[in-house]
Motif scaffolding. Structure first.
Motif, PDB file in Angstrom:
ATOM      1  N   SER A  26       0.825  -1.216   0.000  1.00 24.96           N
ATOM      2  CA  SER A  26       0.000   0.000   0.000  1.00 24.96           C
ATOM      3  C   SER A  26       0.855   1.260   0.000  1.00 24.96           C
ATOM      4  O   SER A  26       0.351   2.359  -0.281  1.00 24.96           O
TER       5      SER A  26
ATOM      6  N   ARG B 152      -1.165   1.388  -4.718  1.00 24.67           N
ATOM      7  CA  ARG B 152      -2.195   1.970  -3.847  1.00 24.67           C
ATOM      8  C   ARG B 152      -3.262   2.698  -4.657  1.00 24.67           C
ATOM      9  O   ARG B 152      -4.462   2.538  -4.419  1.00 24.67           O
TER      10      ARG B 152
ATOM     11  N   ALA C  65      -5.459   0.265  -6.494  1.00 23.13           N
ATOM     12  CA  ALA C  65      -6.356  -0.417  -5.557  1.00 23.13           C
ATOM     13  C   ALA C  65      -7.551   0.472  -5.207  1.00 23.13           C
ATOM     14  O   ALA C  65      -8.694   0.001  -5.164  1.00 23.13           O
ATOM     15  N   GLU C  66      -7.281   1.747  -4.964  1.00 19.90           N
ATOM     16  CA  GLU C  66      -8.367   2.674  -4.639  1.00 19.90           C
ATOM     17  C   GLU C  66      -9.307   2.852  -5.823  1.00 19.90           C
ATOM     18  O   GLU C  66     -10.535   2.880  -5.661  1.00 19.90           O
ATOM     19  N   ARG C  67      -8.734   2.928  -7.019  1.00 17.28           N
ATOM     20  CA  ARG C  67      -9.547   3.161  -8.217  1.00 17.28           C
ATOM     21  C   ARG C  67     -10.474   1.975  -8.497  1.00 17.28           C
ATOM     22  O   ARG C  67     -11.629   2.153  -8.887  1.00 17.28           O
ATOM     23  N   HIS C  68      -9.959   0.751  -8.283  1.00 14.68           N
ATOM     24  CA  HIS C  68     -10.750  -0.441  -8.605  1.00 14.68           C
ATOM     25  C   HIS C  68     -11.478  -1.003  -7.382  1.00 14.68           C
ATOM     26  O   HIS C  68     -12.181  -2.013  -7.502  1.00 14.68           O
ATOM     27  N   GLU C  69     -11.282  -0.365  -6.232  1.00 12.28           N
ATOM     28  CA  GLU C  69     -11.924  -0.789  -4.981  1.00 12.28           C
ATOM     29  C   GLU C  69     -11.577  -2.235  -4.635  1.00 12.28           C
ATOM     30  O   GLU C  69     -12.430  -3.072  -4.331  1.00 12.28           O
ATOM     31  N   VAL C  70     -10.281  -2.521  -4.705  1.00 14.20           N
ATOM     32  CA  VAL C  70      -9.759  -3.836  -4.341  1.00 14.20           C
ATOM     33  C   VAL C  70      -8.548  -3.612  -3.430  1.00 14.20           C
ATOM     34  O   VAL C  70      -8.138  -2.471  -3.170  1.00 14.20           O
ATOM     35  N   SER C  71      -7.951  -4.685  -2.951  1.00 11.48           N
ATOM     36  CA  SER C  71      -6.785  -4.563  -2.081  1.00 11.48           C
ATOM     37  C   SER C  71      -5.508  -4.413  -2.908  1.00 11.48           C
ATOM     38  O   SER C  71      -5.462  -4.805  -4.083  1.00 11.48           O
TER      39      SER C  71
ATOM     40  N   GLN D 198      -4.519  -7.724  -4.366  1.00 12.16           N
ATOM     41  CA  GLN D 198      -5.296  -8.092  -5.550  1.00 12.16           C
ATOM     42  C   GLN D 198      -4.783  -7.376  -6.792  1.00 12.16           C
ATOM     43  O   GLN D 198      -4.751  -7.954  -7.884  1.00 12.16           O
TER      44      GLN D 198
ATOM     45  N   GLU E 104      -9.802 -13.788  -1.107  1.00 12.34           N
ATOM     46  CA  GLU E 104      -9.422 -12.513  -1.718  1.00 12.34           C
ATOM     47  C   GLU E 104      -8.441 -12.738  -2.862  1.00 12.34           C
ATOM     48  O   GLU E 104      -8.557 -12.134  -3.929  1.00 12.34           O
TER      49      GLU E 104
ATOM     50  N   PHE F 202     -11.960  -7.351 -12.382  1.00 13.04           N
ATOM     51  CA  PHE F 202     -11.485  -6.025 -12.784  1.00 13.04           C
ATOM     52  C   PHE F 202     -10.274  -6.196 -13.682  1.00 13.04           C
ATOM     53  O   PHE F 202      -9.635  -7.253 -13.705  1.00 13.04           O
TER      54      PHE F 202
END
Length: 279
Positions: free
Chosen positions: A199, A205, A208-214, A217, A242, A249
């Motif tokens: 992260s 990071r 991850a925020e854009r695709h709403e995943v970790s 992932q 997970e 995506f």
């Protein structure tokens, strides 16, 4: 159940692109961990003699009730069994521990270049394939010079080369050689083995925020879209799920390029041993 894509190897056999690795899973925990993974939907299990958990993997397979032809099982030949007829003896021992008549993929774990016996080992692996004991055969942790020697000596290209790859250490020279010669690349330690807080790496990071995943992932998706085979390790059911949930995506070309750029190119990202360390 998640449908895991498959890749076609250079020998025509197919391999699930995402699997479950049991590196450093204690033998006493492995049977339960593999049983969980199989229940969740994993069908590709990667083990090795040196992990000392082949027997536990075999017990989980036997108890699962899953037809053998729906599973893809990989194990590996350890460094002290390359000479003479030791590869065959070691392979038979692995089959017995796994409780299987054959494996889907058998790999030479490390080249151990100093002895040069990896060529003898490779010749044995080719016989195992001819005999139907291993549907495919390949290598692990081989550098370009090792691959060139194997091909020059036997005129057979390995189906797979399993090497350490993660965003901070991408082994581009080896990977590019493999791609050029039709060798599938498997990434071990695909998340950096805990050395990095993913992260904190901005491209990961942000994606991850854009695709709403970790972040994990995102990294697994990066591997998959690059055409690699991956098998992250975890014993936590939530993390197992997970890691499998990476097909809903797609990273953009720009996101892939930004993650590619995370490798400083100086080898500092390696978190495991180097092939030259084994003598």
């Amino acid at each position: 159940m998640t449908e895991i894509p498959e890749l076609t190897l250079n020998d025509g056999n197919r391999i699930p692109q995402l699997g479950y690795g049991v590196f450093k899973v204690p033998p006493e925990e492995t049977e339960h961990a593999v049983a969980q993974a199989l229940e969740i939907g994993y069908r590709h299990i990667d083990t090795a003699t040196i992990y000392q958990n082949e027997a536990a993997v075999g017990k989980a397979i036997a108890a699962s009730g899953i037809p053998r032809d729906e599973l893809f099982i990989t194990t590996k030949l350890w460094n002290d069994r390359h000479h003479g007829d030791e590869p065959r003896i070691a392979f038979q021992e692995s089959l017995e521990r796994l409780g299987l008549d054959y494996v889907d993929l058998y790999l030479i774990h490390w080249p151990v270049e100093e002895t040069g016996d990896f060529l003898n080992a490779w010749q044995h692996l080719l016989r195992f394939k001819d005999e139907g004991l291993s549907r495919s055969v390949g290598v692990s942790n081989f550098l370009v010079r090792h691959l060139e020697r194997v091909v020059a000596e036997t005129d057979v290209v390995p189906a797979v080369n399993q090497i350490q790859i993660h965003p901070r250490y991408q082994q581009r020279e080896v990977s590019d050689w493999c791609i050029k010669h039709g060798i599938a690349v498997e990434a071990w330690g695909p998340l950096g083995q805990g050395k990095y807080d993913l992260s904190e790496l901005a491209p990961i990071r942000i994606a991850a925020e854009r695709h709403e995943v970790s972040p994990a992932q995102v990294v697994l998706r990066w591997h998959l879209q690059q055409g690699r085979i991956v098998f992250p390790k975890s014993v936590q059911p939530q993390r197992l799920r997970e890691n499998l949930d990476v097909f809903g995506f797609t990273l953009t070309d720009a996101e892939l390029a930004d993650i590619d750029a995370l490798d400083p190119g100086d080898g500092s990202g390696r978190t495991g041993s180097h092939p030259d360390d084994f003598r």
